[in-house]
Design a protein around this motif. Structure first.
Motif, short mmCIF file in Angstrom:
data_model
loop_
_atom_site.label_atom_id
_atom_site.label_comp_id
_atom_site.label_asym_id
_atom_site.label_seq_id
_atom_site.Cartn_x
_atom_site.Cartn_y
_atom_site.Cartn_z
N THR A 394 0.84 -0.99 0.03
CA THR A 394 0.10 0.08 -0.01
C THR A 394 0.78 1.24 -0.10
O THR A 394 1.36 1.71 1.16
CB THR A 394 -1.09 -0.02 1.19
OG1 THR A 394 -1.87 -1.28 0.96
CG2 THR A 394 -1.73 1.20 1.46
N CYS A 395 1.05 1.76 -1.19
CA CYS A 395 2.14 3.19 -1.33
C CYS A 395 1.57 3.85 -2.13
O CYS A 395 0.46 3.89 -2.74
CB CYS A 395 3.24 2.47 -2.23
SG CYS A 395 4.02 0.78 -1.42
N TYR A 396 2.10 5.22 -1.78
CA TYR A 396 1.56 6.39 -2.22
C TYR A 396 2.64 7.29 -2.98
O TYR A 396 3.68 7.40 -2.57
CB TYR A 396 0.76 7.40 -1.17
CG TYR A 396 -0.42 6.51 -0.85
CD1 TYR A 396 -1.56 6.61 -1.30
CD2 TYR A 396 -0.24 5.60 0.23
CE1 TYR A 396 -2.73 6.00 -1.08
CE2 TYR A 396 -1.31 4.81 0.62
CZ TYR A 396 -2.61 4.99 0.00
OH TYR A 396 -3.62 4.29 0.57
N VAL A 427 4.46 4.81 8.12
CA VAL A 427 5.02 4.85 6.94
C VAL A 427 6.29 4.73 6.48
O VAL A 427 7.09 4.97 7.44
CB VAL A 427 4.38 6.04 5.98
CG1 VAL A 427 2.96 6.16 5.91
CG2 VAL A 427 4.90 7.27 6.70
N TYR A 428 6.84 3.80 5.56
CA TYR A 428 8.11 3.47 5.09
C TYR A 428 8.21 4.31 3.75
O TYR A 428 7.67 3.85 2.83
CB TYR A 428 8.29 1.85 5.09
CG TYR A 428 9.74 1.44 4.80
CD1 TYR A 428 10.43 1.15 5.88
CD2 TYR A 428 10.30 1.44 3.86
CE1 TYR A 428 11.50 0.46 6.07
CE2 TYR A 428 11.58 1.27 3.69
CZ TYR A 428 12.48 0.43 4.63
OH TYR A 428 13.42 0.19 4.59
N PRO A 429 9.36 5.14 4.01
CA PRO A 429 9.57 5.93 2.60
C PRO A 429 10.48 5.46 1.85
O PRO A 429 11.75 5.18 2.22
CB PRO A 429 10.01 7.24 3.33
CG PRO A 429 10.59 6.97 4.57
CD PRO A 429 9.90 5.63 5.21
N ALA A 432 10.09 9.65 -2.31
CA ALA A 432 9.16 10.60 -2.32
C ALA A 432 7.89 10.17 -3.10
O ALA A 432 6.69 10.31 -2.80
CB ALA A 432 9.29 11.83 -2.90
N SER A 433 7.97 9.67 -4.30
CA SER A 433 7.15 8.85 -4.98
C SER A 433 6.63 7.57 -4.70
O SER A 433 5.60 6.85 -5.52
CB SER A 433 7.25 9.03 -6.43
OG SER A 433 8.72 8.06 -6.49
N GLN A 434 7.10 6.97 -3.39
CA GLN A 434 6.80 5.89 -3.02
C GLN A 434 6.82 5.44 -1.65
O GLN A 434 7.85 5.32 -1.01
CB GLN A 434 7.62 4.66 -3.60
CG GLN A 434 7.16 3.28 -3.89
CD GLN A 434 8.16 2.16 -4.42
OE1 GLN A 434 9.11 2.21 -4.31
NE2 GLN A 434 7.61 1.32 -4.95
N VAL A 435 5.92 6.13 -0.80
CA VAL A 435 5.75 6.05 0.66
C VAL A 435 4.71 5.12 0.99
O VAL A 435 3.54 4.96 0.73
CB VAL A 435 5.36 7.66 0.99
CG1 VAL A 435 5.34 7.40 2.66
CG2 VAL A 435 6.40 8.50 0.71
N CYS A 436 5.05 3.92 1.86
CA CYS A 436 4.09 2.76 1.99
C CYS A 436 3.93 2.55 3.31
O CYS A 436 4.50 2.97 4.29
CB CYS A 436 5.00 1.76 1.53
SG CYS A 436 5.73 1.81 -0.15
N LEU A 437 2.78 2.43 3.36
CA LEU A 437 2.09 1.68 5.04
C LEU A 437 3.09 0.76 5.35
O LEU A 437 3.50 -0.20 4.75
CB LEU A 437 0.78 1.10 4.70
CG LEU A 437 0.12 0.24 5.91
CD1 LEU A 437 0.03 1.38 7.09
CD2 LEU A 437 -1.11 -0.39 5.68
#
Ligand SMILES: *[C@@H]1O[C@H](CO)[C@@H](O)[C@H](O)[C@H]1NC(C)=O
Length: 478
Positions: A394-396, A427-429, A432-437
């Motif tokens: 689950t990443c943003y 969150v596990y960064p 910047a374009s992929q910051v995940c639960l």
């Protein structure tokens, strides 16, 4: 001379062949405020994106370690580690997470093995030997003194294993690259070998999962970790200096002459498990089996302390359940954005939960993870999603935001202890374009849950092993 080195070389090979293979294998995120609920508990962390991302600059804590009698803790790949050999040597996220899964697999394997074994000898009042291999190598480093004169040794510390070992000269087979000079027992006045027929030698079976060997009447240990790292060498005693006022003569440790693995340039490993050879047990006369730590964010520093006196005052305690090999705790619930997730308490009870300093990402029972993920996704709908990486699904993509809002997460433990996690534990960064639960689900409901080190970051965690309880406090590492 010739003969003895041939025989120990032979012994080392026998050791390695006989190991059976079981495995497939910031700066602080400061709150800018916002999200205050009516009950005063914030529902989300509003943080600057840059504060979440890995930093290449060390911002050490202001604590004076020498004064407090505690050891300084740093992340092995972080900018505060003197072992850090530059960005090029930092493994990728997917590699770190693959190793993390190896560690988790070996924890689950060992728990399963012990359960099967205690079923078998239920009738006899014997403690089953810890069969199989040890767990893995951990991610945080402390520096202790070994020998007389004392030589500084930076060691990975690990609550999931027991034996302390360091690389020793002569490296009969191989030593991996380490930052400090390799310890030379013959240059120390206090080094002694342990003999094969001593009681101490026989303790190795439980501490390492392997029957010790014997070479010209010297006890030989062998230990292999879940990620296929290993150390083999003589079992001996040395003077261990934790702090200026805590010096332990005749400390049992492994003097490793054949070592391989991913120890990040550290000289060896400090075992903080529950077995009688662990540093916790060997220093019990002074510290009463009490230790505490604060694991820092990767770009800062934390502490490892022994004894009650060194602990911060405001801790909330949850029972530490009795078990011979791991630190079991009771997780009773999870709160997201201030609200309890609807997870039946039996979900956490099925296989139990341990706290582990060496597992990176917390592993939850599948039903608990599904509930947490659903709630988190709902709270994050305004952000564009990104692809997952390894066990993180689950990443943003937060690259176009300077400030982001992350829902708060608290864990509730037995005794009603509620522990809010630092935003870095939510969150596990990756970037910047992929910051995940920063959580993952176990593959089966029958797998034990693991409260890992990302979630423990910046918390004070105190292990009162003799008193059977575990304390949590927030705002540690400051
Ligand atoms: C320890 O034992 C090994 C193997 O027998 C031997 O080579 C070494 O010299 C011994 N060291 C001491 C200090 O006795």
């Amino acid at each position: 001379m010739m003969n003895s080195s041939i025989s120990i070389g032979f012994l080392f090979s026998v050791f390695l062949v006989s190991f059976f293979t079981i495995l497939c294998f910031s700066s602080k995120g400061y709150a800018l405020g916002g999200g205050e609920a009516l009950d005063g508990h914030p529902h989300h962390h509003t943080v600057q994106l840059s504060s979440l991302l890995p930093s290449s600059v060390c911002s050490p804590s202001t604590e004076d370690h020498s004064k407090k009698g505690s050891l300084k803790v740093v992340h092995k790949h972080g900018p505060c580690s003197h072992l850090n050999q530059g960005q090029a040597n930092i493994p990728t996220t997917s590699r770190i997470l693959t190793h993390d899964q190896s560690r988790v697999n070996s924890i689950h394997y060992r728990i399963g093995l012990n359960a099967r074994q205690s079923d078998l000898d239920d009738s006899q009042a014997t403690i089953p030997a810890k069969s199989g291999r040890s767990i893995g190598s951990g991610n945080y480093i402390v520096t202790v003194g070994v020998g007389s004169p004392k030589k500084d040794q930076s060691l990975i510390f690990d609550t999931g294993s027991d034996l302390t070992w360091i690389q020793c000269q002569p490296c009969l087979r191989s030593c991996y690259k380490q930052q400090e000079p390799i310890f030379n027992p013959s240059a120390s006045k206090s080094y002694k070998n342990i003999t094969c027929n001593s009681a101490e030698c026989s303790h190795l079976t439980a501490a390492t999962g392997n029957t010790p060997g014997c070479s010209t009447s010297t006890c030989v240990y062998g230990i292999q970790y879940g990620d296929s790292s290993f150390s083999v060498g003589y079992f001996g005693t040395e003077t261990l200096t934790l702090t200026a006022s805590s010096v332990f003569p005749n400390y049992l440790f492994g003097c490793g002459q054949n070592n391989q693995g991913l120890f990040g340039g550290a000289a060896g490993l400090l075992g903080l498990g529950r077995d009688q050879v662990s540093v916790v047990s060997q220093t019990a006369s002074k510290f009463g089996k009490y230790f505490s730590y604060c694991l820092p964010s990767p770009s800062s520093s934390g502490t490892l302390s022994f004894g009650k006196a060194a602990t911060a005052s405001s801790l909330q305690f949850t029972p530490l359940l009795q078990d011979s090999q791991f630190y079991y705790i009771d997780i009773t619930g999870i709160k997201l954005g201030g609200k309890s997730l609807s997870i039946s308490p039996t979900v956490f009870k099925t296989a139990g939960n341990i706290i582990d300093s060496g597992t990176v990402i917390t592993r939850l029972p599948p039903a608990a993870y599904t509930a947490l993920r659903a709630g988190f996704r709902q709270a994050m709908t305004k952000y564009p999603t990104a692809s997952g990486v390894s066990i993180l699904d689950t990443c943003y993509d937060l690259s176009s935001y300077s400030t982001v809002s992350i829902p708060t997460v608290s864990f509730v433990f037995g005794g009603g202890v509620e522990v809010p996690l630092d935003v870095q534990g939510i969150v596990y960064p990756v970037k910047a374009s992929q910051v995940c639960l920063a959580f993952a689900g176990n593959s089966a409901a029958s797998d034990t849950g693991i409260f890992g080190n990302v979630q423990q970051q910046t918390l004070d965690v105190a292990y009162d092993v003799a008193g059977g309880k575990l304390g949590f406090g927030s705002g540690g590492c400051s």
